[in-house]
Design an enzyme around this catalytic site. Structure first.
Site, PDB file in Angstrom:
ATOM      1  N   CYS A  47       0.795  -1.228   0.000  1.00  0.00           N
ATOM      2  CA  CYS A  47       0.000   0.000   0.000  1.00  0.00           C
ATOM      3  C   CYS A  47       0.827   1.278   0.000  1.00  0.00           C
ATOM      4  O   CYS A  47       0.273   2.369   0.037  1.00  0.00           O
ATOM      5  CB  CYS A  47      -0.971  -0.030   1.166  1.00  0.00           C
ATOM      6  SG  CYS A  47      -2.015  -1.510   1.074  1.00  0.00           S
ATOM      7  N   HIS A  76      -2.704   8.157   6.289  1.00  0.00           N
ATOM      8  CA  HIS A  76      -2.895   6.829   5.701  1.00  0.00           C
ATOM      9  C   HIS A  76      -4.282   6.322   6.091  1.00  0.00           C
ATOM     10  O   HIS A  76      -5.007   5.808   5.253  1.00  0.00           O
ATOM     11  CB  HIS A  76      -1.796   5.878   6.173  1.00  0.00           C
ATOM     12  CG  HIS A  76      -1.860   4.532   5.543  1.00  0.00           C
ATOM     13  ND1 HIS A  76      -1.830   4.359   4.182  1.00  0.00           N
ATOM     14  CD2 HIS A  76      -1.976   3.290   6.082  1.00  0.00           C
ATOM     15  CE1 HIS A  76      -1.922   3.062   3.898  1.00  0.00           C
ATOM     16  NE2 HIS A  76      -2.013   2.398   5.032  1.00  0.00           N
ATOM     17  N   HIS A  78      -9.934   2.026   0.493  1.00  0.00           N
ATOM     18  CA  HIS A  78      -8.480   1.857   0.465  1.00  0.00           C
ATOM     19  C   HIS A  78      -8.111   1.278  -0.902  1.00  0.00           C
ATOM     20  O   HIS A  78      -8.389   0.117  -1.178  1.00  0.00           O
ATOM     21  CB  HIS A  78      -8.029   0.943   1.596  1.00  0.00           C
ATOM     22  CG  HIS A  78      -6.540   0.872   1.757  1.00  0.00           C
ATOM     23  ND1 HIS A  78      -5.659   1.489   0.880  1.00  0.00           N
ATOM     24  CD2 HIS A  78      -5.767   0.281   2.701  1.00  0.00           C
ATOM     25  CE1 HIS A  78      -4.421   1.261   1.276  1.00  0.00           C
ATOM     26  NE2 HIS A  78      -4.451   0.533   2.381  1.00  0.00           N
TER      27      HIS A  78
END
Lengths: 397, 269
Positions: free
Chosen positions: A163, A291, A324
């Site tokens: 990620c 994040h 996400h």
């Protein structure tokens, strides 16, 4: 010597918030989200009970070329069509020559959706005849496809650190420019919905059944999304009125493959490295794109870290709006941060109604308009891979 | 084309079937009659990893950690950044996940999923080394070595610590093998430092050139061809061969469709 910060001459994105920068800016201003109840599932399976950030209508898009017409390539093709991006890229290719334009693509799963399809209909243990193109089954496939489609003939990279991938892609692009190995670099972040990540994160009990709630005290995991985000980096001399990439800090947690360092040691190191590289302090930044996945552990560690190292700087997670988007998240959130700077809007942290105490004073819960000069964007990945981008709006340079 | 890059090569690591380390490869190269070891599987010790992690980690991770350990030697891992590159990652792990997804998606193993990230080797290396230094994970298809080497060279800065480059691919598995053929395990690692650090095995000078249709430089010793042709990571083999045989040699590797990395390797006597 004052470092020459690369210019971000063009940028765009497609995500659950829509197609192109205007759709994304509208959503940020209005505090609108793009999550929907999960309607993506392998054939014959009920959709997992969760929410997703799905890009609408990809199924009806024109095929993305012959034997490699994948969901991911359609995402990239649609992104190229937004905001005149393809024309800007072609102008750079003409101006500098194809061998002086490089590509760095960050992804976590590439075309694995095609591999999943192939495994559902193996023919005597073999990949089905229509799904044997190698570009469908290895990570560099999308970059090979994108380079061929655009005519980029310079160094081509696929960076895959889960990620943090497309955030770190900016760092590699900046190094290629600084070493004068390219005059322009296309940075791409792309990941599509696929069974691997939906069922994989589900197996790790990291998926919230409700829309994800980054930094909310009742958060219970993430909502998976898909996106393609593109940025064209070049030396600042060629784009004086463009925003800049000030720095990208990178570090490792050295702690655990799928859980963050409890003290945020690696993340803090990435932040400190970014600040040092651009010679700025925490107080020089007006916005932090967190994040903020909605996972219990990540958000707890990040909230404490940000409260201690970046006190008072307005912060929000945009994954409550987009989901996400995994390997695409770094580039997508860089684009959202650039839009925040351009339009002077602090994006809201959607899904959070009762924030963690540590971050509550600085967490943006409703969109707010105010002039913004510089932004930070955090990306943390499995494997303990951390990145922190520092960005400046065109007026702040 | 511009962009000259230089480095000292401080250490090398190798792991392949029947070849435990660089000393084994060097000894084998001097025995012109010895055949290339057969088999697909290497036996990486990966002793640097905690036992529990070593058991859980995929074979490709153990290959990468083993060669990185060899190349690092006595240098301080905590200061050394690392570029990891693999064309196909761990194909056996991917095959198991894809097989489970096709049959019963709810039964995907969380451990396998965790290890499916391409930076699993980088993550395990940082844990095994207690190093917070930056690492990255690249995938360059069957011709990714030149790009990975270039990325490692770009990380070098004067007066700064060395950088590891680790390339690895493991023998293919399952239906994916047809699209991603890899005939035998191979991993290699290089410890690179800014020029002038001393104690170098070889001095490297590289540049990026615009040129179309260039193939990667093959090994001099034709016995190595099966590995060089069969495993993307073994694109590193000709460079290792020159270093271990103390032979000055020039190399090219494709970078994109219109660029190549040219490298001159001069062993230090």
């Amino acid at each position: 010597m004052k470092p020459a910060f690369p210019a971000i001459a063009a940028y765009t994105a497609v995500s659950a918030l829509g197609d192109g920068v205007d759709a994304h800016a509208r959503a940020l201003r209005a505090g609108m989200g793009g999550l929907r109840r999960n309607d993506y599932a392998p054939p014959g399976q009920p959709p997992l009970p969760c929410w997703i950030g799905r890009v609408a209508g990809l199924e009806d898009d024109p095929p993305a070329d012959g034997t490699v017409d994948t969901r991911l390539h359609r995402l990239l093709a649609r992104a190229l069509r937004q905001d005149g991006f393809a024309a800007r890229l072609q102008a750079a290719l003409r101006r500098h020559g194809p061998a002086r334009v490089a590509l760095v693509l960050g992804t976590s799963t590439a075309n694995i959706e095609a591999s999943e399809q192939a495994y559902r209909r193996l023919e005597d243990g073999r990949l089905p005849a229509d799904l044997r193109d190698a570009r469908l089954h290895h990570l560099d496939g999308p970059a090979q496809w994108l380079a061929a489609r655009t005519g980029i003939a310079g160094p081509r990279y696929t960076l895959s650190t889960a990620c943090s991938a497309s955030a770190k892609a900016f760092a590699l692009a900046a190094r290629l420019l600084a070493a004068d190995l390219a005059d322009a670099v296309l940075v791409a972040g792309a990941d599509s919905l696929c069974a691997s990540t939906l069922y994989g994160f589900n197996a790790l009990e990291l998926v919230d059944a409700a829309p994800c709630r980054p930094f909310d005290r009742a958060r219970a995991g993430l909502s998976i999304g898909e996106a393609a985000a593109l940025a064209l980096l070049c030396r600042a001399a060629g784009a004086a009125d463009a925003p800049r990439l000030l720095a990208c800090g990178e570090s490792s947690d050295a702690h655990h493959l799928s859980a963050p360092h409890p003290q945020g040691t690696g993340a803090l190191r990435a932040l400190e490295q970014a600040l040092q590289a651009c010679g700025l302090r925490a107080g020089d930044f007006d916005y932090i794109n967190l994040h903020g996945t909605g996972s219990r552990q990540n958000d707890a560690v990040e909230a404490t870290l940000v409260a201690q190292a970046l006190p008072g700087v307005a912060a929000s997670a945009t994954k409550g709006a987009t989901g996400h988007t995994l390997g695409a998240a770094g580039a997508l959130e860089a684009v959202l941060s650039l839009l925040a700077l351009r339009h002077g809007v602090l994006p809201a942290s959607l899904g959070c109604t009762a924030p963690e105490a540590a971050i509550a004073p600085q967490l943006v819960q409703e969109p707010r308009e105010r002039p913004l000069r510089r932004a930070l964007s955090f990306s943390f990945g499995f494997g303990g891979s951390n990145a922190c981008l520092a960005l400046a709006g065109a007026e702040a340079v | 084309m511009s962009g000259a890059l230089a480095a000292d090569l401080l250490g090398v690591g190798v792991c392949a079937p029947g070849m435990a380390d660089a000393d084994a490869l060097r000894a084998w190269l001097t025995h012109a009659d010895a055949p290339l070891p057969g088999g697909r599987d290497a036996q990486p010790a990966a002793a640097r990893m905690a036992a529990a992690e070593r058991r859980r980690a995929p074979h490709s991770v153990r290959m990468a950690v083993e060669t990185a350990t060899q190349a690092l030697g006595a240098h301080d891992a905590a200061a050394v950044g690392a570029v990891f590159a693999s064309a196909y990652g761990d194909m056996a792990n991917a095959d198991a996940i894809l097989t489970a997804l096709a049959r019963a998606p709810q039964e995907v193993s969380p451990t396998r999923f965790t290890h499916s990230v391409h930076n699993a080797a980088a993550g395990h290396w940082s844990m095994a080394s207690a190093s917070h230094a930056a690492t990255t994970a690249l995938a360059g298809g069957s011709e990714g070595f030149g790009g990975a080497l270039l990325a490692a060279l770009l990380e070098l800065q004067p007066q700064r610590p060395p950088q590891l480059l680790v390339v690895y691919d493991v023998a293919d598995a399952g239906a994916l093998a047809e699209a991603a053929p890899c005939t035998a395990d191979f991993a290699a690692a290089l410890l690179l430092a800014p020029p002038g650090t001393g104690a170098a095995l070889a001095r490297l000078r590289a540049e990026v050139r615009a040129r179309r249709g260039t193939a990667a430089t093959p090994p001099v010793d034709a016995r190595l061809l099966p590995w060089w042709q069969g495993n993307p990571a073994a694109r590193a083999l000709p460079l290792l061969e020159a270093v271990l045989c103390r032979r000055r040699h020039g190399f090219t590797w494709p970078l994109g469709s219109g660029t190549l990395l040219a490298l001159d390797c001069e062993p230090v006597r």
